[in-house]
Design a protein around this motif. Structure first.
Motif, mmCIF file in Angstrom:
data_model
loop_
_atom_site.group_PDB
_atom_site.id
_atom_site.type_symbol
_atom_site.label_atom_id
_atom_site.label_comp_id
_atom_site.label_asym_id
_atom_site.label_seq_id
_atom_site.Cartn_x
_atom_site.Cartn_y
_atom_site.Cartn_z
ATOM 1 N N PRO A 269 56.860 100.754 11.238
ATOM 2 C CA PRO A 269 57.122 101.119 9.847
ATOM 3 C C PRO A 269 56.852 99.932 8.930
ATOM 4 C CG PRO A 269 59.188 100.699 10.979
ATOM 5 C CD PRO A 269 58.088 100.605 12.005
ATOM 6 N N GLY A 270 56.434 100.210 7.713
ATOM 7 C CA GLY A 270 56.208 99.147 6.747
ATOM 8 C C GLY A 270 55.215 99.577 5.690
ATOM 9 N N VAL A 271 54.784 98.611 4.908
ATOM 10 C CA VAL A 271 53.831 98.853 3.826
ATOM 11 C C VAL A 271 52.425 98.519 4.323
ATOM 12 C CG1 VAL A 271 53.168 98.257 1.462
ATOM 13 C CG2 VAL A 271 55.585 98.326 2.093
ATOM 14 N N PHE A 272 51.504 99.453 4.132
ATOM 15 C CA PHE A 272 50.128 99.295 4.590
ATOM 16 C C PHE A 272 49.287 98.646 3.496
ATOM 17 C CE2 PHE A 272 45.780 101.116 4.704
ATOM 18 C CZ PHE A 272 45.360 100.519 5.874
ATOM 19 N N TYR A 273 48.488 97.661 3.897
ATOM 20 C CA TYR A 273 47.550 96.998 2.988
ATOM 21 C C TYR A 273 46.158 97.016 3.596
ATOM 22 C CZ TYR A 273 51.765 95.143 0.808
ATOM 23 O OH TYR A 273 52.985 95.022 0.202
ATOM 24 N N ARG A 274 45.175 97.377 2.800
ATOM 25 C CA ARG A 274 43.781 97.371 3.263
ATOM 26 C C ARG A 274 43.140 96.001 3.133
ATOM 27 N NH1 ARG A 274 40.107 101.760 0.845
ATOM 28 N NH2 ARG A 274 38.709 100.670 2.261
ATOM 29 N N CYS A 275 43.722 95.104 2.331
ATOM 30 C CA CYS A 275 43.150 93.772 2.074
ATOM 31 C C CYS A 275 44.084 92.695 2.624
ATOM 32 C CB CYS A 275 42.994 93.551 0.575
ATOM 33 S SG CYS A 275 42.012 94.801 -0.261
ATOM 34 N N PRO A 276 43.539 91.539 3.004
ATOM 35 C CA PRO A 276 44.379 90.467 3.522
ATOM 36 C C PRO A 276 45.263 89.821 2.457
ATOM 37 C CG PRO A 276 42.088 89.770 3.458
ATOM 38 C CD PRO A 276 42.115 91.220 3.085
ATOM 39 N N ALA A 277 44.856 89.913 1.189
ATOM 40 C CA ALA A 277 45.618 89.343 0.075
ATOM 41 C C ALA A 277 45.110 89.982 -1.218
ATOM 42 C CB ALA A 277 45.429 87.826 0.027
ATOM 43 N N PRO A 278 45.935 89.977 -2.269
ATOM 44 C CA PRO A 278 45.471 90.534 -3.548
ATOM 45 C C PRO A 278 44.182 89.858 -4.015
ATOM 46 C CG PRO A 278 47.821 90.112 -3.622
ATOM 47 C CD PRO A 278 47.310 89.510 -2.344
ATOM 48 N N GLY A 279 43.241 90.652 -4.478
ATOM 49 C CA GLY A 279 41.973 90.128 -4.973
ATOM 50 C C GLY A 279 40.938 89.853 -3.893
ATOM 51 N N ARG A 280 41.302 90.017 -2.639
ATOM 52 C CA ARG A 280 40.370 89.798 -1.525
ATOM 53 C C ARG A 280 39.732 91.127 -1.144
ATOM 54 N NH1 ARG A 280 41.568 85.613 2.116
ATOM 55 N NH2 ARG A 280 39.527 86.157 2.899
ATOM 56 N N PRO A 281 38.545 91.106 -0.555
ATOM 57 C CA PRO A 281 37.910 92.363 -0.131
ATOM 58 C C PRO A 281 38.679 93.018 1.014
ATOM 59 C CG PRO A 281 36.520 90.468 0.417
ATOM 60 C CD PRO A 281 37.710 89.943 -0.319
ATOM 61 N N PRO A 282 38.558 94.340 1.146
ATOM 62 C CA PRO A 282 39.242 95.045 2.232
ATOM 63 C C PRO A 282 38.736 94.604 3.601
ATOM 64 C CG PRO A 282 38.187 96.607 0.714
ATOM 65 C CD PRO A 282 37.805 95.234 0.280
ATOM 66 N N PHE A 283 39.590 94.793 4.600
ATOM 67 C CA PHE A 283 39.200 94.499 5.981
ATOM 68 C C PHE A 283 38.010 95.355 6.386
ATOM 69 C CE2 PHE A 283 43.695 93.201 6.122
ATOM 70 C CZ PHE A 283 43.575 91.954 6.704
ATOM 71 N N ALA A 284 38.000 96.626 5.978
ATOM 72 C CA ALA A 284 36.904 97.548 6.304
ATOM 73 C C ALA A 284 36.793 98.596 5.194
ATOM 74 C CB ALA A 284 37.152 98.235 7.638
ATOM 75 N N GLU A 285 35.583 99.040 4.970
ATOM 76 C CA GLU A 285 35.306 100.081 3.975
ATOM 77 C C GLU A 285 34.961 101.376 4.692
ATOM 78 O OE1 GLU A 285 35.492 99.838 0.746
ATOM 79 O OE2 GLU A 285 35.244 97.728 0.233
ATOM 80 N N ILE A 286 35.073 102.487 3.988
ATOM 81 C CA ILE A 286 34.610 103.760 4.523
ATOM 82 C C ILE A 286 33.110 103.647 4.766
ATOM 83 C CG2 ILE A 286 34.268 106.208 4.009
ATOM 84 C CD1 ILE A 286 36.905 106.058 2.423
ATOM 85 N N GLY A 287 32.675 104.072 5.936
ATOM 86 C CA GLY A 287 31.271 103.969 6.318
ATOM 87 C C GLY A 287 30.957 102.752 7.156
ATOM 88 N N ALA A 288 31.890 101.808 7.233
ATOM 89 C CA ALA A 288 31.661 100.580 8.008
ATOM 90 C C ALA A 288 31.715 100.866 9.503
ATOM 91 C CB ALA A 288 32.703 99.531 7.653
ATOM 92 N N THR A 289 30.881 100.171 10.250
ATOM 93 C CA THR A 289 30.922 100.228 11.701
ATOM 94 C C THR A 289 31.921 99.179 12.175
ATOM 95 O OG1 THR A 289 28.624 100.947 11.806
ATOM 96 C CG2 THR A 289 29.558 99.994 13.808
ATOM 97 N N VAL A 290 32.847 99.608 13.053
ATOM 98 C CA VAL A 290 33.900 98.717 13.530
ATOM 99 C C VAL A 290 33.930 98.693 15.051
ATOM 100 C CG1 VAL A 290 35.362 98.976 11.482
ATOM 101 C CG2 VAL A 290 35.637 100.558 13.390
ATOM 102 N N THR A 291 34.508 97.633 15.592
ATOM 103 C CA THR A 291 34.758 97.543 17.028
ATOM 104 C C THR A 291 36.195 97.998 17.281
ATOM 105 O OG1 THR A 291 35.526 95.256 16.868
ATOM 106 C CG2 THR A 291 33.161 95.603 17.282
ATOM 107 N N ALA A 292 36.527 98.274 18.524
ATOM 108 C CA ALA A 292 37.866 98.765 18.854
ATOM 109 C C ALA A 292 38.960 97.771 18.479
ATOM 110 C CB ALA A 292 37.951 99.100 20.337
ATOM 111 N N ASP A 293 38.675 96.468 18.617
ATOM 112 C CA ASP A 293 39.703 95.464 18.338
ATOM 113 C C ASP A 293 39.613 94.869 16.930
ATOM 114 O OD1 ASP A 293 37.368 94.079 18.814
ATOM 115 O OD2 ASP A 293 38.314 92.516 20.007
ATOM 116 N N GLN A 294 38.823 95.492 16.068
ATOM 117 C CA GLN A 294 38.666 94.992 14.700
ATOM 118 C C GLN A 294 39.855 95.403 13.829
ATOM 119 O OE1 GLN A 294 34.786 95.578 13.069
ATOM 120 N NE2 GLN A 294 35.496 95.361 10.962
#
Length: 81
Positions: free
Chosen positions: A11-36
């Motif tokens: 449980p907790g608050v979900f964030y797509r970015c590592p910090a405010p003003g930083r790009p997201p970890f992944a975007e829709i359409g991005a290719t990712v690895t299982a451990d990414q």
């Protein structure tokens, strides 16, 4: 191809970015690895990485940035390849 649902590890608050003003970890359409890392969950100033869990392409983020999630809540979907 199958679809994989990424779920919140805790449980907790979900964030797509590592910090405010930083790009997201992944975007829709991005290719990712299982451990990414595709996001983080914060609870009481402790952070846990949310991993993709399957290789493929991110097709959607179900959880909004700053959303309060419970354990097992869906975060994103990945078209596993």
């Amino acid at each position: 191809m199958s679809e994989h649902t990424v779920r919140s590890p805790m449980p907790g608050v979900f964030y797509r970015c590592p910090a405010p003003g930083r790009p997201p970890f992944a975007e829709i359409g991005a290719t990712v690895t299982a451990d990414q890392t595709i996001g983080i969950i914060e609870v009481m100033k402790q952070f846990a990485e949310v991993k993709a869990g399957a290789p493929g392409r991110v097709t959607a983020f179900i959880a909004e940035n700053d959303a309060l999630l419970g354990p097992g809540d869906p975060v994103a979907t990945i078209e596993a390849g």
